[in-house]
Design a protein around this motif. Structure first.
Motif, PDB file in Angstrom:
ATOM      1  N   ARG A  92      -4.191 -70.512 -66.730  1.00 12.14           N
ATOM      2  CA  ARG A  92      -3.911 -70.411 -67.707  1.00 12.14           C
ATOM      3  C   ARG A  92      -2.266 -69.743 -67.160  1.00 12.14           C
ATOM      4  N   SER A 111       0.988 -67.306 -66.685  1.00 11.33           N
ATOM      5  CA  SER A 111       0.770 -66.135 -68.030  1.00 11.33           C
ATOM      6  C   SER A 111       0.236 -65.396 -67.797  1.00 11.33           C
ATOM      7  N   HIS A 112      -1.886 -66.353 -67.405  1.00 14.90           N
ATOM      8  CA  HIS A 112      -2.018 -65.580 -68.295  1.00 14.90           C
ATOM      9  C   HIS A 112      -2.986 -64.250 -67.182  1.00 14.90           C
ATOM     10  N   ALA A 113      -3.986 -63.214 -66.829  1.00 13.49           N
ATOM     11  CA  ALA A 113      -4.788 -62.819 -65.733  1.00 13.49           C
ATOM     12  C   ALA A 113      -5.501 -64.014 -64.952  1.00 13.49           C
ATOM     13  N   THR A 133      -9.100 -54.270 -76.796  1.00 10.74           N
ATOM     14  CA  THR A 133      -8.095 -53.650 -77.656  1.00 10.74           C
ATOM     15  C   THR A 133      -9.458 -53.139 -78.578  1.00 10.74           C
ATOM     16  N   VAL A 159      -1.885 -52.292 -72.997  1.00  7.28           N
ATOM     17  CA  VAL A 159      -2.156 -52.901 -74.000  1.00  7.28           C
ATOM     18  C   VAL A 159      -1.923 -54.004 -73.353  1.00  7.28           C
ATOM     19  N   PRO A 160      -2.478 -55.245 -73.201  1.00  8.75           N
ATOM     20  CA  PRO A 160      -2.300 -56.627 -73.029  1.00  8.75           C
ATOM     21  C   PRO A 160      -0.942 -57.252 -73.450  1.00  8.75           C
ATOM     22  N   VAL A 178       2.548 -56.476 -73.374  1.00  6.82           N
ATOM     23  CA  VAL A 178       2.951 -55.314 -73.806  1.00  6.82           C
ATOM     24  C   VAL A 178       4.499 -56.083 -72.081  1.00  6.82           C
ATOM     25  N   LYS A 179       5.540 -55.885 -72.499  1.00  9.81           N
ATOM     26  CA  LYS A 179       6.343 -56.058 -71.326  1.00  9.81           C
ATOM     27  C   LYS A 179       7.326 -55.403 -71.412  1.00  9.81           C
ATOM     28  N   ARG A 222       4.865 -60.232 -75.309  1.00 12.91           N
ATOM     29  CA  ARG A 222       5.545 -61.403 -74.621  1.00 12.91           C
ATOM     30  C   ARG A 222       4.505 -62.472 -75.983  1.00 12.91           C
ATOM     31  N   SER A 239      -1.511 -68.768 -73.351  1.00 11.58           N
ATOM     32  CA  SER A 239      -2.270 -69.359 -73.941  1.00 11.58           C
ATOM     33  C   SER A 239      -1.709 -70.524 -75.392  1.00 11.58           C
ATOM     34  N   ARG A 271      -1.751 -58.290 -84.867  1.00 13.85           N
ATOM     35  CA  ARG A 271      -2.653 -57.912 -85.005  1.00 13.85           C
ATOM     36  C   ARG A 271      -2.687 -56.214 -83.372  1.00 13.85           C
TER      37      ARG A 271
HETATM   38  C1  LIG Z   1      -4.703 -58.556 -79.654  1.00 11.18           C
HETATM   39  C2  LIG Z   1      -4.066 -59.066 -79.220  1.00 11.18           C
HETATM   40  C3  LIG Z   1      -4.472 -60.445 -78.516  1.00 11.18           C
HETATM   41  C4  LIG Z   1      -4.508 -61.830 -77.674  1.00 11.18           C
HETATM   42  N1  LIG Z   1      -4.721 -62.275 -78.157  1.00 11.18           N
HETATM   43  C5  LIG Z   1      -4.449 -63.268 -77.579  1.00 11.18           C
HETATM   44  C6  LIG Z   1      -4.901 -65.031 -77.334  1.00 11.18           C
HETATM   45  O1  LIG Z   1      -5.791 -65.694 -78.330  1.00 11.18           O
HETATM   46  N2  LIG Z   1      -4.174 -65.223 -76.232  1.00 11.18           N
HETATM   47  C7  LIG Z   1      -3.228 -65.441 -75.068  1.00 11.18           C
HETATM   48  O2  LIG Z   1      -3.681 -66.186 -74.194  1.00 11.18           O
HETATM   49  N3  LIG Z   1      -3.548 -63.669 -74.387  1.00 11.18           N
HETATM   50  C8  LIG Z   1      -3.807 -62.653 -76.111  1.00 11.18           C
HETATM   51  N4  LIG Z   1      -3.716 -61.606 -75.664  1.00 11.18           N
HETATM   52  C9  LIG Z   1      -2.648 -61.434 -74.895  1.00 11.18           C
HETATM   53  C10 LIG Z   1      -3.604 -61.411 -73.494  1.00 11.18           C
HETATM   54  O3  LIG Z   1      -4.778 -61.080 -73.543  1.00 11.18           O
HETATM   55  C11 LIG Z   1      -2.427 -61.292 -72.161  1.00 11.18           C
HETATM   56  O4  LIG Z   1      -1.042 -61.664 -72.682  1.00 11.18           O
HETATM   57  C12 LIG Z   1      -2.500 -61.513 -70.720  1.00 11.18           C
HETATM   58  O5  LIG Z   1      -4.271 -60.293 -70.843  1.00 11.18           O
HETATM   59  C13 LIG Z   1      -2.186 -60.739 -69.454  1.00 11.18           C
HETATM   60  O6  LIG Z   1      -1.512 -59.514 -69.056  1.00 11.18           O
HETATM   61  P1  LIG Z   1      -0.285 -59.068 -69.906  1.00 11.18           P
HETATM   62  O7  LIG Z   1       1.040 -59.845 -70.538  1.00 11.18           O
HETATM   63  O8  LIG Z   1      -0.166 -58.089 -69.860  1.00 11.18           O
HETATM   64  O9  LIG Z   1       0.691 -59.780 -68.205  1.00 11.18           O
HETATM   65  C14 LIG Z   1      -4.105 -60.838 -77.051  1.00 11.18           C
HETATM   66  C15 LIG Z   1      -3.460 -59.436 -76.708  1.00 11.18           C
HETATM   67  C16 LIG Z   1      -3.522 -58.002 -77.986  1.00 11.18           C
HETATM   68  C17 LIG Z   1      -2.995 -56.899 -77.697  1.00 11.18           C
END
Ligand SMILES: Cc1cc2nc3c(=O)[nH]c(=O)nc-3n(C[C@H](O)[C@H](O)[C@H](O)COP(=O)(O)O)c2cc1C
Length: 364
Positions: free
Chosen positions: A94, A96-98, A123, A237-238, A240-241, A298, A302, A333
């Protein structure tokens, strides 16, 4: 206090081991569970419909309601997994996801289902750990509060940070949608629901305050400044940018005469500042004013809209339409998550400051 968070979004469960929690702390599980409910999915149209009760099982470190001083282990079992939604992501990461970076870092052995260890789901144990930290801080008269500052360009109508005090945040923390102005909150929710309908997502900003932390904490190691410790914890915290303290990036367009925070003595003889553009920190050391900071979140990576990605197997570029359950906006959230992360950071700041701080002969 040190902690390690373990688990994957679609594995058996997730959890945290906390080490260094002082013995004898009464564990207020009602408070922790309330914090976890604020973060839990499946409660609103603007959150993922994945239904997880986020029920905590304590495996160790607690006896008769009080911490024992031994490692405190909390587990949350996953109950609502739907891994088939993610089968294509093994080959097609995906954007920009990990998925891509996790695959590279762990040589393809990473559990990619639902983002695996990089899922926002991780989290939940962070909120548990932060809840324990908040209990410790409450004993010292230190409180943390946060609100949604902005979503998709719509701003909350909040009191100026110069006027912030902990009591202002108590009613906000009670809300499902933690804003000061419910009217602005409704507009933000409209923006989220519009993005959701268009198979898209939106980002935003969370503003937070830390109250009751006296002057003199942080450093002396310049890598362990109060700002540095907070920033490091926020980036755990995922999504956070970005982070800014006080006037933050706004400093760039101010003059010194506008930016400086003039000192004065309050009625109790404490040194205070008239304004709080510095966000409660000077030289990496707390100045006794509330710590004020904002984090940028951000838009959820997804999204249902077709996006370009690569296919690791065929080595071609192709289009990806993401199925599965996702938050159209992470911000609501993430508010209790930011509070939890801030509380953990404050514990580190207190621990890092080597001696009890005294000033003019008095311990503060
Ligand atoms: C509470 C919370 C809920 C999240 N829900 C989703 C989600 O439903 N779908 C998704 O793609 N990312 C979601 N994320 C973000 C991803 O985990 C994150 O963007 C991803 O791990 C990449 O990390 P980065 O954005 O810090 O680079 C969520 C993050 C948090 C803190």
């Amino acid at each position: 206090m040190r902690y390690i968070i373990f688990g994957e979004s679609h594995g058996a469960g997730i959890g945290v081991v906390l080490e260094g929690v002082p013995a004898g702390l009464p564990l207020d599980m009602e408070f922790v569970e309330q914090q976890m409910r604020r973060r839990a999915p499946g409660r609103a149209a603007f959150a993922t419909p994945r239904k997880e009760a986020d029920q905590v099982t304590l495996l160790s470190g607690v006896w008769e309601g009080k911490t024992t001083g031994a490692p405190l282990c909390a587990v949350i079992y996953n109950t609502d997994t739907r891994s088939k939604d993610y089968s294509r992501l093994k080959q097609c990461p995906r954007p920009s996801h990990a998925d891509f970076t996790g695959n590279v870092r762990y040589a393809g052995y990473n559990d990619y289902r639902g983002g695996g260890h990089f899922s926002g789901r991780l989290t939940a144990p962070l909120v548990f750990a932060g809840g324990v930290a908040q209990m410790l801080l409450r004993q010292k008269g230190i409180f943390v509060g946060a609100h949604i500052h902005e979503i998709g360009g719509v701003k909350d109508d909040a009191p100026l940070p110069d006027q912030w005090e902990s009591a202002l945040f108590a009613p906000v923390q009670e809300k499902d949608f933690p804003v000061f102005s419910d009217l602005q909150g409704e507009k933000m929710q409209e923006v989220i629901l519009k993005a959701k309908t268009e198979q898209d997502s939106v980002g935003g900003v969370i503003a937070a305050g830390i109250f009751g932390l006296p002057a003199g904490y942080g450093g002396p190691d310049l890598r362990e400044t109060a700002e540095g410790i907070l920033a490091r914890q926020m980036f755990a915290v995922p999504a956070v940018k970005g982070i800014e303290f006080g006037a933050g990036f706004g400093f760039a367009s101010l003059r010194g005469s506008q930016a400086n925070d003039p000192f004065y003595y309050d009625e109790k003889g404490n040194v205070r500042t008239r304004t709080n553009h510095s966000g409660g920190i000077n030289g990496g050391i707390t100045n006794g004013m509330p710590i004020v900071f904002r984090v940028a979140i951000r838009p959820t990576p997804s999204i249902g809209k077709p996006q370009e990605t690569v296919n690791f197997e065929t080595k071609t570029t192709e289009m990806l339409e993401i199925v599965g359950r996702h938050d159209p906006c992470i911000v609501p959230r993430a508010v209790p998550v930011i509070e939890a992360a801030a509380a953990l950071a404050v514990c580190s700041i207190l621990e890092q400051t080597q001696a009890p701080v005294t000033w003019e002969g008095v311990e503060i």
